[in-house]
Structures are given as C-alpha cells and as structure tokens.
Scaffold this motif. Structure first.
Motif, PDB file in Angstrom:
ATOM      1  N   ASN A 129     -80.324 -58.348 -77.956  1.00 53.93           N
ATOM      2  CA  ASN A 129     -80.096 -57.122 -77.203  1.00 53.93           C
ATOM      3  C   ASN A 129     -80.647 -57.177 -75.783  1.00 53.93           C
ATOM      4  N   TYR A 131     -79.824 -53.998 -73.803  1.00 59.41           N
ATOM      5  CA  TYR A 131     -79.445 -52.656 -73.376  1.00 59.41           C
ATOM      6  C   TYR A 131     -80.009 -51.616 -74.349  1.00 59.41           C
ATOM      7  N   ASP A 133     -78.471 -49.166 -75.160  1.00 63.71           N
ATOM      8  CA  ASP A 133     -77.315 -48.823 -75.997  1.00 63.71           C
ATOM      9  C   ASP A 133     -77.428 -49.469 -77.375  1.00 63.71           C
ATOM     10  N   GLN A 219     -80.290 -56.558 -66.641  1.00 63.08           N
ATOM     11  CA  GLN A 219     -78.948 -56.092 -66.287  1.00 63.08           C
ATOM     12  C   GLN A 219     -78.639 -56.361 -64.819  1.00 63.08           C
ATOM     13  N   GLU A 243     -73.071 -51.433 -79.959  1.00 67.51           N
ATOM     14  CA  GLU A 243     -72.972 -50.921 -78.592  1.00 67.51           C
ATOM     15  C   GLU A 243     -73.721 -51.841 -77.622  1.00 67.51           C
ATOM     16  N   GLY A 244     -74.733 -52.546 -78.137  1.00 63.86           N
ATOM     17  CA  GLY A 244     -75.442 -53.506 -77.293  1.00 63.86           C
ATOM     18  C   GLY A 244     -74.582 -54.675 -76.886  1.00 63.86           C
ATOM     19  N   LYS A 246     -71.170 -54.484 -76.638  1.00 60.56           N
ATOM     20  CA  LYS A 246     -70.147 -53.944 -75.739  1.00 60.56           C
ATOM     21  C   LYS A 246     -70.690 -53.726 -74.330  1.00 60.56           C
ATOM     22  N   ALA A 247     -71.986 -53.430 -74.237  1.00 59.30           N
ATOM     23  CA  ALA A 247     -72.574 -53.106 -72.935  1.00 59.30           C
ATOM     24  C   ALA A 247     -72.546 -54.283 -71.966  1.00 59.30           C
ATOM     25  N   ARG A 250     -70.045 -54.146 -69.207  1.00 57.34           N
ATOM     26  CA  ARG A 250     -70.265 -53.271 -68.045  1.00 57.34           C
ATOM     27  C   ARG A 250     -70.741 -54.062 -66.830  1.00 57.34           C
ATOM     28  N   ASP A 251     -71.530 -55.101 -67.093  1.00 58.79           N
ATOM     29  CA  ASP A 251     -72.202 -55.804 -66.004  1.00 58.79           C
ATOM     30  C   ASP A 251     -71.624 -57.176 -65.698  1.00 58.79           C
TER      31      ASP A 251
END
Length: 287
Positions: A129, A131, A133, A219, A243-244, A246-247, A250-251
């Motif tokens: 992990n 995030y 999230d 991040q 969700e970790g 999928k996050a 984002r970056d």
C-alpha cells in the motif's frame, strides 16, 4: 533447472540473509517481503522468473534467517530496515533494479525509491500500500494507538502475532484455501514465536505510523518520476483494500492495475497468473 543461492552478507554489523537466482547480467528484480513472512514468500516466483531475470530477495533484520537483535538493542523502524536493504544492494553493486513490494515491502521499497529514484526501473505492488485509500478497517484501532502510544493499551496488538492471526492472514478472502501451502504459515509462526520477536514486531507496528505520514511523499515521487507501475492485488484483502491498487492510476498515467480473486497473500493462490503479469511487465521495461 533454476539454481537458487542462499547467501548472507554482513551489513552494519548484522547478518542479512538473501536468496539470489538468475544471471546477474540480466535485469534485476528486488523482492521485498511483508509481515509476518520473509524471503521464503518468493521462493516459487523466483523459480518462475530466473530463466530471464536476476532475482534478489532479502530477509529484513528480525525476519527469516537474518539477525534479530533484541528490540532493546536495535531500533526497529522502517527507516532502519530500508537502510539495511539499501546497504545490501550497494554491497552487491546493484544500481538499476525493479522492485516487487508486498505489505511491509512497500514502505521499504518506497524509501529506496525516494533515496535513489534513478535506480528504480519499475514498481510491482502486490498488496503493497501507498495510499490512505487502501487502509481497510483493520487499521482503525492502530490509528487510535498511534495518536497516543505512550498511554495506549498495547495488549491487543499482540494478538496479531498468534497462530490464529497468521492463519487468518494467509486464508482470509481465499476462495479455495486448499491452495494455501501450510508450510509457509507454520514457518512464519515458528519465527514469530522466538523469544523477543513479539517486541520486535510491536516496535514495527507502532512505527508504521511513519509510513502513513509518508504516503504524500511517495505519491509525489510517483507523480514526478512516473515509474512504470504494475499493481496486482488480491481484491478480497481485508488489510490493504483494492482501492489502494486503483489509486496508483491517479498518479502514474500508464499504471497497470489487476484485481485478482484472492486475499492478502495473493501470490500463494494466484502465482501463475501473477508470474505471467510480472514477466510481461519486466519485458516492457526494456522495450
């Protein structure tokens, strides 16, 4: 036939055990394990990939076959775990490598990436992990303890080192538990049961707050450097939620995210699928 070598290096006065396989001139993948296991988590994946890649899988201090000084004699923090792994990789002359991170491997690996962004060719996160999230309800009690550790009752944390807790980590979210090798679970527990091990692990649980605090730095590294990322995740994980995974998208604009029908130790039950994804990903780094 894959030959795995079992080696020990002295780093900062500690014996650091590591597994090595493959041609050292081939692209290197550093495999960073999680809690409560060790480099043994990667023994089959090493065999899967050593025909084309150079694999290094260390045991952190306090884990596996590496030195385990008492918590009163060595400061068990994630900074120090990263120091030791960094020292090992330096001693091996490794200046370019991809990292595979699981669980505790993520804070170790991202510390390496922040220190040496030029060395990282890619990041494979398997339930590793980075995030908030991804922090499942599992972490709720820890947040309360981190807020005021000096006055908190730490007794509940010791339940995470029991045989029942280790079995749960390996089997929760697993559709077919007959695929879980009980040998690894038994070895992990035997090492957790060593005198003084509970204090070592307690120190790291408390220090995990530094990782959550560093998420924004990790991040920022991802956004700035855009390392190739493969997130391959057991979607039923109740420790680090999907969700970790999928996050990452984002970056990192081209992040590849795969959610598998597995739990926290996805590699134990979905190794052929993960090995194929990792092989394809590592090939793409040299394209």
């Amino acid at each position: 036939m894959t030959l795995v070598r079992y080696r020990t290096a002295v780093i900062d006065g500690l014996d650091v055990f590591y597994r090595e396989a493959g041609d050292p001139s081939a692209p290197t993948l550093v495999l960073l394990h999680g809690f409560p296991t060790s480099s043994i988590a990667y023994q089959e994946l090493i065999a899967d990939l050593a025909d084309e890649f150079h694999l290094i899988a260390p045991d952190y201090p306090g884990f596996g076959h590496s030195s385990a000084p008492a918590a009163s004699e060595w400061d068990y923090t994630f900074d120090h775990l990263a120091d030791v792994v960094d020292g090992l990789l330096d001693s091996l002359g490794l200046t370019r490598y991809a990292i595979y991170v699981h669980d505790y491997g993520s804070p170790v690996g991202f510390r390496l990436a922040l220190r040496h962004p030029e060395r990282i060719t890619g990041i494979i996160s398997q339930n590793g992990n980075a995030y908030e999230d991804g922090l499942a309800p599992f972490w709720k009690d820890l947040y309360e303890i981190w807020a005021n550790p000096s006055e908190a009752d730490l007794t509940p944390l010791r339940a995470h080192y029991t045989r029942e807790a280790t079995h749960w980590q390996y089997t929760h979210g697993v559709p077919d538990v007959s695929l879980v090798n009980p040998d690894k679970e038994a070895l992990d527990q035997a090492l957790l049961d060593r005198p003084g091990s509970d204090e070592i692990q307690l120190a790291l649980f408390l220090n995990y707050a530094t990782n959550v605090a560093a998420y924004s730095q990790w991040q920022d590294y991802l956004r700035t450097h855009q390392p190739p990322v493969l997130a391959v995740w057991g979607r039923n994980d109740e420790i680090f939620a999907p969700e970790g995974a999928k996050a990452f998208a984002r970056d990192v604009k081209d992040a590849h995210v795969h959610l598998l029908d597995a739990g926290h130790f996805a590699l134990e039950t979905r190794r052929p699928q993960i090995a194929a994804l990792v092989r394809t990903f590592l090939h793409s780094l040299s394209d």
